[in-house]
Design a protein around this motif. Sequence first.
Motif, PDB file in Angstrom:
ATOM      1  N   GLY A  27       0.796  -1.212   0.000  1.00 23.53           N
ATOM      2  CA  GLY A  27       0.000   0.000   0.000  1.00 23.53           C
ATOM      3  C   GLY A  27       0.824   1.254   0.000  1.00 23.53           C
ATOM      4  O   GLY A  27       0.392   2.299  -0.444  1.00 23.53           O
ATOM      5  N   ALA A  28       2.051   1.200   0.547  1.00 31.97           N
ATOM      6  CA  ALA A  28       2.905   2.377   0.565  1.00 31.97           C
ATOM      7  C   ALA A  28       3.667   2.547  -0.739  1.00 31.97           C
ATOM      8  O   ALA A  28       4.383   3.504  -0.935  1.00 31.97           O
ATOM      9  CB  ALA A  28       3.900   2.289   1.719  1.00 31.97           C
ATOM     10  N   ASN A  29       3.537   1.546  -1.626  1.00 32.46           N
ATOM     11  CA  ASN A  29       4.204   1.588  -2.937  1.00 32.46           C
ATOM     12  C   ASN A  29       5.724   1.572  -2.831  1.00 32.46           C
ATOM     13  O   ASN A  29       6.416   2.004  -3.741  1.00 32.46           O
ATOM     14  CB  ASN A  29       3.784   2.833  -3.734  1.00 32.46           C
ATOM     15  CG  ASN A  29       2.455   2.655  -4.400  1.00 32.46           C
ATOM     16  OD1 ASN A  29       2.250   1.720  -5.157  1.00 32.46           O
ATOM     17  ND2 ASN A  29       1.530   3.546  -4.099  1.00 32.46           N
ATOM     18  N   VAL A 172      -3.699   5.221  -6.366  1.00 33.38           N
ATOM     19  CA  VAL A 172      -2.962   5.957  -5.332  1.00 33.38           C
ATOM     20  C   VAL A 172      -3.732   7.228  -4.942  1.00 33.38           C
ATOM     21  O   VAL A 172      -4.186   7.983  -5.799  1.00 33.38           O
ATOM     22  CB  VAL A 172      -1.546   6.326  -5.828  1.00 33.38           C
ATOM     23  CG1 VAL A 172      -0.909   7.377  -4.923  1.00 33.38           C
ATOM     24  CG2 VAL A 172      -0.662   5.083  -5.863  1.00 33.38           C
ATOM     25  N   GLY A 173      -3.890   7.418  -3.627  1.00 29.15           N
ATOM     26  CA  GLY A 173      -4.593   8.587  -3.122  1.00 29.15           C
ATOM     27  C   GLY A 173      -6.074   8.615  -3.460  1.00 29.15           C
ATOM     28  O   GLY A 173      -6.772   9.577  -3.159  1.00 29.15           O
ATOM     29  N   GLY A 174      -6.572   7.564  -4.106  1.00 24.59           N
ATOM     30  CA  GLY A 174      -7.960   7.553  -4.545  1.00 24.59           C
ATOM     31  C   GLY A 174      -8.212   8.506  -5.706  1.00 24.59           C
ATOM     32  O   GLY A 174      -9.361   8.746  -6.070  1.00 24.59           O
ATOM     33  N   LYS A 196      -0.776   5.170  -0.621  1.00 31.25           N
ATOM     34  CA  LYS A 196      -0.193   6.509  -0.613  1.00 31.25           C
ATOM     35  C   LYS A 196       0.913   6.578  -1.659  1.00 31.25           C
ATOM     36  O   LYS A 196       1.555   5.576  -1.961  1.00 31.25           O
ATOM     37  CB  LYS A 196       0.380   6.834   0.767  1.00 31.25           C
ATOM     38  CG  LYS A 196      -0.678   6.960   1.855  1.00 31.25           C
ATOM     39  CD  LYS A 196      -0.034   7.305   3.191  1.00 31.25           C
ATOM     40  CE  LYS A 196      -1.089   7.434   4.281  1.00 31.25           C
ATOM     41  NZ  LYS A 196      -0.464   7.765   5.600  1.00 31.25           N
ATOM     42  N   PRO A 197       1.164   7.775  -2.182  1.00 26.54           N
ATOM     43  CA  PRO A 197       2.255   7.917  -3.151  1.00 26.54           C
ATOM     44  C   PRO A 197       3.611   7.812  -2.474  1.00 26.54           C
ATOM     45  O   PRO A 197       3.733   7.992  -1.257  1.00 26.54           O
ATOM     46  CB  PRO A 197       2.031   9.316  -3.726  1.00 26.54           C
ATOM     47  CG  PRO A 197       1.360  10.066  -2.629  1.00 26.54           C
ATOM     48  CD  PRO A 197       0.475   9.067  -1.947  1.00 26.54           C
ATOM     49  N   VAL A 198       4.626   7.535  -3.243  1.00 23.87           N
ATOM     50  CA  VAL A 198       5.989   7.565  -2.726  1.00 23.87           C
ATOM     51  C   VAL A 198       6.360   9.012  -2.409  1.00 23.87           C
ATOM     52  O   VAL A 198       5.707   9.951  -2.859  1.00 23.87           O
ATOM     53  CB  VAL A 198       6.983   6.962  -3.732  1.00 23.87           C
ATOM     54  CG1 VAL A 198       6.662   5.498  -3.986  1.00 23.87           C
ATOM     55  CG2 VAL A 198       6.994   7.749  -5.038  1.00 23.87           C
ATOM     56  N   ALA A 199       7.426   9.188  -1.633  1.00 21.01           N
ATOM     57  CA  ALA A 199       7.866  10.527  -1.252  1.00 21.01           C
ATOM     58  C   ALA A 199       8.517  11.251  -2.419  1.00 21.01           C
ATOM     59  O   ALA A 199       9.149  10.625  -3.267  1.00 21.01           O
ATOM     60  CB  ALA A 199       8.848  10.432  -0.092  1.00 21.01           C
ATOM     61  N   PRO A 200       8.400  12.577  -2.463  1.00 22.86           N
ATOM     62  CA  PRO A 200       9.093  13.344  -3.509  1.00 22.86           C
ATOM     63  C   PRO A 200      10.601  13.186  -3.384  1.00 22.86           C
ATOM     64  O   PRO A 200      11.136  13.184  -2.270  1.00 22.86           O
ATOM     65  CB  PRO A 200       8.678  14.793  -3.221  1.00 22.86           C
ATOM     66  CG  PRO A 200       7.451  14.688  -2.386  1.00 22.86           C
ATOM     67  CD  PRO A 200       7.593  13.435  -1.588  1.00 22.86           C
ATOM     68  N   PRO A 201      11.321  13.068  -4.470  1.00 18.98           N
ATOM     69  CA  PRO A 201      12.781  12.906  -4.417  1.00 18.98           C
ATOM     70  C   PRO A 201      13.493  14.053  -3.719  1.00 18.98           C
ATOM     71  O   PRO A 201      14.555  13.856  -3.135  1.00 18.98           O
ATOM     72  CB  PRO A 201      13.183  12.835  -5.891  1.00 18.98           C
ATOM     73  CG  PRO A 201      11.953  12.415  -6.608  1.00 18.98           C
ATOM     74  CD  PRO A 201      10.809  12.997  -5.845  1.00 18.98           C
ATOM     75  N   SER A 202      12.919  15.264  -3.761  1.00 18.76           N
ATOM     76  CA  SER A 202      13.595  16.421  -3.179  1.00 18.76           C
ATOM     77  C   SER A 202      13.521  16.449  -1.660  1.00 18.76           C
ATOM     78  O   SER A 202      14.233  17.208  -1.014  1.00 18.76           O
ATOM     79  CB  SER A 202      12.989  17.716  -3.727  1.00 18.76           C
ATOM     80  OG  SER A 202      11.635  17.841  -3.334  1.00 18.76           O
ATOM     81  N   ALA A 211       5.581  11.424   7.232  1.00 15.69           N
ATOM     82  CA  ALA A 211       5.032  12.433   6.339  1.00 15.69           C
ATOM     83  C   ALA A 211       3.822  11.874   5.591  1.00 15.69           C
ATOM     84  O   ALA A 211       3.762  10.684   5.308  1.00 15.69           O
ATOM     85  CB  ALA A 211       6.087  12.901   5.344  1.00 15.69           C
ATOM     86  N   ASP A 212       2.863  12.739   5.310  1.00 16.93           N
ATOM     87  CA  ASP A 212       1.660  12.310   4.605  1.00 16.93           C
ATOM     88  C   ASP A 212       1.658  12.938   3.215  1.00 16.93           C
ATOM     89  O   ASP A 212       1.336  14.113   3.057  1.00 16.93           O
ATOM     90  CB  ASP A 212       0.412  12.745   5.368  1.00 16.93           C
ATOM     91  CG  ASP A 212      -0.875  12.306   4.688  1.00 16.93           C
ATOM     92  OD1 ASP A 212      -0.792  11.461   3.779  1.00 16.93           O
ATOM     93  OD2 ASP A 212      -1.951  12.801   5.068  1.00 16.93           O
ATOM     94  N   TYR A 213       2.047  12.163   2.202  1.00 16.06           N
ATOM     95  CA  TYR A 213       2.072  12.646   0.834  1.00 16.06           C
ATOM     96  C   TYR A 213       0.736  12.252   0.200  1.00 16.06           C
ATOM     97  O   TYR A 213       0.578  11.156  -0.314  1.00 16.06           O
ATOM     98  CB  TYR A 213       3.248  12.030   0.077  1.00 16.06           C
ATOM     99  CG  TYR A 213       4.570  12.344   0.758  1.00 16.06           C
ATOM    100  CD1 TYR A 213       5.087  13.634   0.725  1.00 16.06           C
ATOM    101  CD2 TYR A 213       5.275  11.368   1.450  1.00 16.06           C
ATOM    102  CE1 TYR A 213       6.275  13.943   1.348  1.00 16.06           C
ATOM    103  CE2 TYR A 213       6.473  11.672   2.076  1.00 16.06           C
ATOM    104  CZ  TYR A 213       6.972  12.953   2.019  1.00 16.06           C
ATOM    105  OH  TYR A 213       8.150  13.244   2.642  1.00 16.06           O
ATOM    106  N   SER A 214      -0.233  13.170   0.277  1.00 15.37           N
ATOM    107  CA  SER A 214      -1.606  12.810  -0.057  1.00 15.37           C
ATOM    108  C   SER A 214      -2.064  13.278  -1.426  1.00 15.37           C
ATOM    109  O   SER A 214      -3.227  13.135  -1.760  1.00 15.37           O
ATOM    110  CB  SER A 214      -2.547  13.380   1.008  1.00 15.37           C
ATOM    111  OG  SER A 214      -2.381  14.771   1.158  1.00 15.37           O
ATOM    112  N   TYR A 215      -1.168  13.862  -2.256  1.00 13.33           N
ATOM    113  CA  TYR A 215      -1.607  14.276  -3.583  1.00 13.33           C
ATOM    114  C   TYR A 215      -1.719  13.074  -4.493  1.00 13.33           C
ATOM    115  O   TYR A 215      -1.164  12.028  -4.244  1.00 13.33           O
ATOM    116  CB  TYR A 215      -0.627  15.300  -4.201  1.00 13.33           C
ATOM    117  CG  TYR A 215       0.796  15.057  -3.836  1.00 13.33           C
ATOM    118  CD1 TYR A 215       1.478  13.983  -4.370  1.00 13.33           C
ATOM    119  CD2 TYR A 215       1.434  15.854  -2.896  1.00 13.33           C
ATOM    120  CE1 TYR A 215       2.782  13.741  -4.006  1.00 13.33           C
ATOM    121  CE2 TYR A 215       2.731  15.618  -2.536  1.00 13.33           C
ATOM    122  CZ  TYR A 215       3.409  14.549  -3.092  1.00 13.33           C
ATOM    123  OH  TYR A 215       4.692  14.298  -2.712  1.00 13.33           O
TER     124      TYR A 215
END
Length: 215
Positions: A27-29, A172-174, A196-202, A211-215
């Motif tokens: 689920g966390a990809n 992802v994120g619905g 949930k999406p993976v974290a941004p590389p930056s 962290a909640d990356y919800s976009y």
Amino acid sequence: MAQLKRTAIVASAMVALTACAPAGYDGANSSAAEPVAVAAAEPTAAAEPEVSASPEAPAADAPPPADVELTEELNGRKVARMGSVVTDQDGWILYRFDKDTNDPPTSNCVDKCAEVWPPALTDGDPELNGVSDDNVGTVTRQDGTRQITLDGWPLYRYIGDKKPGQWKGQGVGGTWFVVAPDGRKNLTCLPTGTPKPVAPPSDDKAEQGGADYSY
């Protein structure tokens, strides 16, 4: 070769899920196995994504950054379990975002969202295979670059896909879904729950925990 026709800017929308889960899907990809359809289950509610505000006026068309690979082909094809999809010239599966709109074509995925979901940028002349020329256009992004649209929907890749043919971004994120060759969402197989999406590389990896990356 097909000449693209449409341009636009940035807005929002939202939809519901049906369910079908890939076996071994994380689920966390973070390290999901290749998707395989299994029994259906109701998804959990998706977190509301943060969306950057639209500019008052669109930027003039600008060439894509030198270090960004253009999407030179749109290929309609079929893959195991998922069925009809659209890939780029390297076989990466493309997605659409429910918080974009197609009338007018607008992209709401910017900043960190665009790091996780790189837009399919174009110089205006991609090769089309299994995708109708009449269905393909462009949208002008905030930075002035042009992004390919299909039935008005801006197209993206997902950095959580680690090799061509994967579709770990499905559901992802619905709000993120594999796009079909006609521009519709491919809902053939969805994961259980709402990944949930993976974290941004930056982002600093030391700060990613919790962290909640919800976009």
